[in-house]
Write an enzyme that holds these catalytic residues in place. Structure first.
Site, PDB file in Angstrom:
ATOM      1  N   ARG A 181     -16.457 -36.423  53.284  1.00 38.20           N
ATOM      2  CA  ARG A 181     -16.971 -37.097  52.088  1.00 38.20           C
ATOM      3  C   ARG A 181     -16.078 -38.280  51.713  1.00 38.20           C
ATOM      4  NH1 ARG A 181     -17.898 -32.586  47.623  1.00 38.20           N
ATOM      5  NH2 ARG A 181     -18.614 -34.406  46.420  1.00 38.20           N
ATOM      6  N   CYS A 238     -12.262 -35.840  42.343  1.00 42.73           N
ATOM      7  CA  CYS A 238     -13.026 -35.056  43.325  1.00 42.73           C
ATOM      8  C   CYS A 238     -14.483 -35.455  43.191  1.00 42.73           C
ATOM      9  CB  CYS A 238     -12.808 -33.555  43.102  1.00 42.73           C
ATOM     10  SG  CYS A 238     -13.290 -32.972  41.465  1.00 42.73           S
TER      11      CYS A 238
END
Length: 279
Positions: A181, A238
């Site tokens: 990611r 995050c």
């Protein structure tokens, strides 16, 4: 005698030994994992005497377009009191996945200036492995608590702060998402979210500070975070603020201070126009 918690992390045996302490409050902080699309049909169980801390529906700002946005200090105090939390409580946060969403709640209490709080290492799986007592959840009407907030704004970071920190060498931005990611080689679990990462940020997947559902040892965490101590500020980010809090917990165990969490995290950064993105 009031129970004092001297570490941000406690073991299941410590919790079991203090289970009858009158100041102990156990919070079930479980939320579904955003990257887990399968439905868990297991009958819900909890640690004996636990109270459900509804991170998604009560302790997040429902008026925000972003998931998991932290409440204002006033709202948090009101909701914590409604849950029956006392100002002299010793809080232990746990979740059903090991150590996943419980650090977010630990960090929220830190943000609110409350320090007599810890995460249960290994969570419910570790508790059940020792055959410590569990029960079905109960619909309790707790007596209103007297919890008080002493808000610590330096622990919460917003998009404008991150943007202003990108070029500052004394600030380190650390992303808890997976490498895929972070580098944009695997899709985001949320639709319509751009791939990549904040420029000049570094990647430390939260899974790298854990092992078998528990946090790695203090010595290992000190080694992982050793280069962070010479920075003026550490910003953890995050997907939506949950796993960034796991890094904040690891840093706390390792003795790293001046830590903050970017509340909007990649969900906000990756969906906002005109913000720089690196791959």
């Amino acid at each position: 005698m009031s129970l004092k918690i001297n570490s941000p992390l406690v073991s299941v045996d410590w919790l079991y030994n203090n289970l009858e302490n009158e100041n102990l409050t156990i919070l079930d902080c479980t939320i579904p994992k955003v990257t887990n699309k399968s439905q868990n049909s297991t009958v819900k169980k909890q640690i004996k005497g636990a109270i459900f801390f509804d991170l998604k529906n009560i302790f997040s700002n429902k008026n925000s377009p972003l998931p998991n946005t932290v409440l204002s200090a006033k709202e948090f105090q009101e909701k914590a009191q409604e849950l029956g939390i006392q100002k002299n409580a010793a809080l232990v946060c746990y979740d059903d996945l090991g150590v996943y969403s419980s650090p977010r709640v630990w960090w929220m209490f830190q943000l609110m200036g409350f320090n007599n709080v810890a995460v249960l290492d290994g969570g419910l799986p570790a508790w059940k492995a020792k055959k410590h007592p569990i029960e079905s959840p109960k619909n309790q009407q707790p007596k209103k608590g007297n919890f008080k907030v002493n808000y610590k704004p330096e622990k919460l970071i917003f998009t404008k702060d991150v943007l202003n920190s990108i070029e500052k060498k004394e600030v380190l931005i650390v992303d808890a998402r997976s490498k895929g990611r972070f580098y944009g080689t695997e899709p985001e679990p949320r639709n319509d979210l751009k791939s990549g990462h904040i420029p000049n940020s570094v990647n430390l997947p939260f899974t790298e500070i854990q092992q078998n559902g528990k946090m790695k040892s203090k010595e290992v965490l000190e080694d992982i975070f050793k280069d962070y101590k010479n920075k003026k500020q550490i910003i953890f980010t995050c997907g939506s603020g949950i796993t960034a809090s796991i890094l904040a917990l690891g840093a706390e165990i390792a003795g790293v201070k001046n830590v903050a969490v970017y509340d909007g995290s990649w969900t906000e950064w990756g969906s906002t126009t005109n913000l720089p993105i690196a791959l």
